[in-house]
Design an enzyme around this catalytic site. Structure first.
Site, mmCIF file in Angstrom:
data_model
loop_
_atom_site.group_PDB
_atom_site.id
_atom_site.type_symbol
_atom_site.label_atom_id
_atom_site.label_comp_id
_atom_site.label_asym_id
_atom_site.label_seq_id
_atom_site.Cartn_x
_atom_site.Cartn_y
_atom_site.Cartn_z
ATOM 1 C CB CYS A 191 1.105 -4.436 5.264
ATOM 2 S SG CYS A 191 -0.353 -5.429 5.653
ATOM 3 C CG HIS A 249 -0.264 -0.024 2.543
ATOM 4 N ND1 HIS A 249 0.000 1.121 3.253
ATOM 5 C CD2 HIS A 249 0.203 -1.043 3.298
ATOM 6 C CE1 HIS A 249 0.592 0.805 4.397
ATOM 7 N NE2 HIS A 249 0.735 -0.502 4.446
#
Length: 417
Positions: free
Chosen positions: A336, A317
């Site tokens: 992440c 992201h």
């Protein structure tokens, strides 16, 4: 030039050839460097025009048969270096940089010569000249350090890991490289966790390279083998339970308005809203709720989320914290992967998805509306752990063994400084 100086140059300049010729001659060349005592001056080497080692920058993917071959060659070279006693330790007591004249520059020169960063005709002067500056920057680049030509603590730490340990690191990672030596796809994305770097590969060459932020030591990014099947523009962020426990609950205890200030909604399992004031934040009861942050500039994923099936629920992201990409050690996430210049990567991923060119992508971001996009041709994605590899003759890359998977504590530089 005196006789001893000439003898040194004759032996040292043969090092690169000797590595290719065989162990015995390579050992003789290394021995010549380590035992040489010749002293040069500023006028000898200031223009630094001698041939450098192989270029560090490369479009060769880390996962490729050529990388395996180059890494095998590097292992042979490092075995020769180890057999001859390795390289000298460089005193980690002073900041050495261009213009300095100091006795510690001599072992620095020897160290850089043995590893192939310093030209063999640069001599063993105490002067930190442009030869040494270029060589140190090359060394720093090979080790994922800022190439500033200054001997800081991370440079000294990387430099003073023994040749024997580096050899073992190469051997350990060769196994990983061989395991991924097959066909990975015409287009794929590879996240190398220790390097905190991303390669977008197409046609057996790296077409995009991105700086990344990966998981902390206590919240590690997992190994992943999947396919990118969805892009979400202006995503909602659903906080994982680990972040709720470790971060959000403690923050709510300190500041009861934290959720409101961060535009995070508390949702019951049936999707109805929950008033945060009705929750007992002195306990962990809040983990039974869903924490959803609205799209917007303050969203933890900022403009875009890159989705793929993963048993660990990880993804890639954007981030509002762009300053983190400038850090030396980029191990700051909860598992992440944050991507610098992520819009370039997303545009590349969506290339075959009708209607999603760069202009439409940017216009959709500006709307602020949550917009899922199915990727027409899902792109393979691999999260991997490679801390040592080679992309060319004499171009050996090393990275911090951040998660201690190479089996030697000395290689985890981050936690030792």
């Amino acid at each position: 030039m005196n006789t001893s100086r000439r003898l040194f140059l004759t032996g040292a300049s043969a090092l690169a050839v000797a590595f290719a010729a065989g162990a015995a001659s390579a050992q003789d060349a290394v021995d010549g460097i380590l035992k040489a005592s010749g002293q040069g001056g500023w006028d000898d080497t200031f223009d630094a025009r001698a041939t450098q080692g192989g270029k560090v920058a490369s479009t060769l993917p880390i996962f490729s048969p050529q990388t395996v071959t180059y890494t095998e060659q590097a292992i042979g070279q490092y075995r020769d270096i180890v057999a001859q006693g390795g390289w000298p330790q460089v005193p980690a007591t002073k900041k050495l940089q261009l213009g300095v004249s100091d006795a510690d520059v001599v072992p620095l020169r020897k160290r850089l010569m043995v590893s192939g960063d310093l030209p063999q005709n640069a001599g063993l002067s105490e002067s930190f000249d442009s030869y040494v500056d270029a060589a140190l920057k090359r060394f720093q680049t090979r080790h994922g350090l800022p190439a500033d030509g200054v001997t800081g603590k991370y440079t000294f730490a990387a430099m003073n890991i023994s040749a024997q340990v580096r050899l073992g690191q190469l051997e350990t990672n060769l196994v990983r490289l061989r395991a991924m030596g097959g066909f990975l796809g015409n287009r794929y994305v590879m996240v190398n966790i220790p390097a905190a770097q991303i390669e977008a590969v197409e046609g057996d060459r790296v077409v995009l390279r991105h700086t990344a932020i990966v998981g902390k030591i206590d919240r590690q990014t997992p190994i992943v083998n999947s396919k990118i099947n969805e892009i979400i523009v202006n995503p909602y962020w659903n906080a994982p339970v680990s972040i709720v426990r470790k971060d959000i609950i403690p923050l709510m205890r300190k500041n009861p308005n934290y959720l409101k200030d961060s535009h995070i909604r508390l949702l019951a399992p049936d999707g109805t809203g929950v008033d945060p004031t009705t929750v007992d934040w002195s306990t962990e009861d809040a983990v039974k709720y869903r924490f959803r942050q609205d799209p917007g500039t303050g969203n933890a994923m900022a403009s875009v989320k890159i989705n793929f099936p993963s048993p660990d629920g990880v993804y890639m992201h954007d981030t509002p914290q762009q300053s983190l990409f400038g850090k030396l050690m980029r191990f700051d996430s909860s598992g992440c992967v944050r991507v610098q210049n992520v819009r370039d990567l997303v545009t590349w991923i969506l290339r075959d998805t009708p209607g999603w060119n760069r202009q439409h992508f940017e216009e959709t971001i500006k709307t602020g509306n949550n917009t899922p996009v199915a990727v027409t041709n899902p792109v393979p994605v691999y999260f991997t752990y490679v801390s040592a590899w080679s992309t060319g003759p004499g171009v050996v890359q090393f990275r911090d063994d951040i998660y201690r998977r190479d089996g030697v504590d000395e290689l985890q530089i981050t936690s030792s400084l």
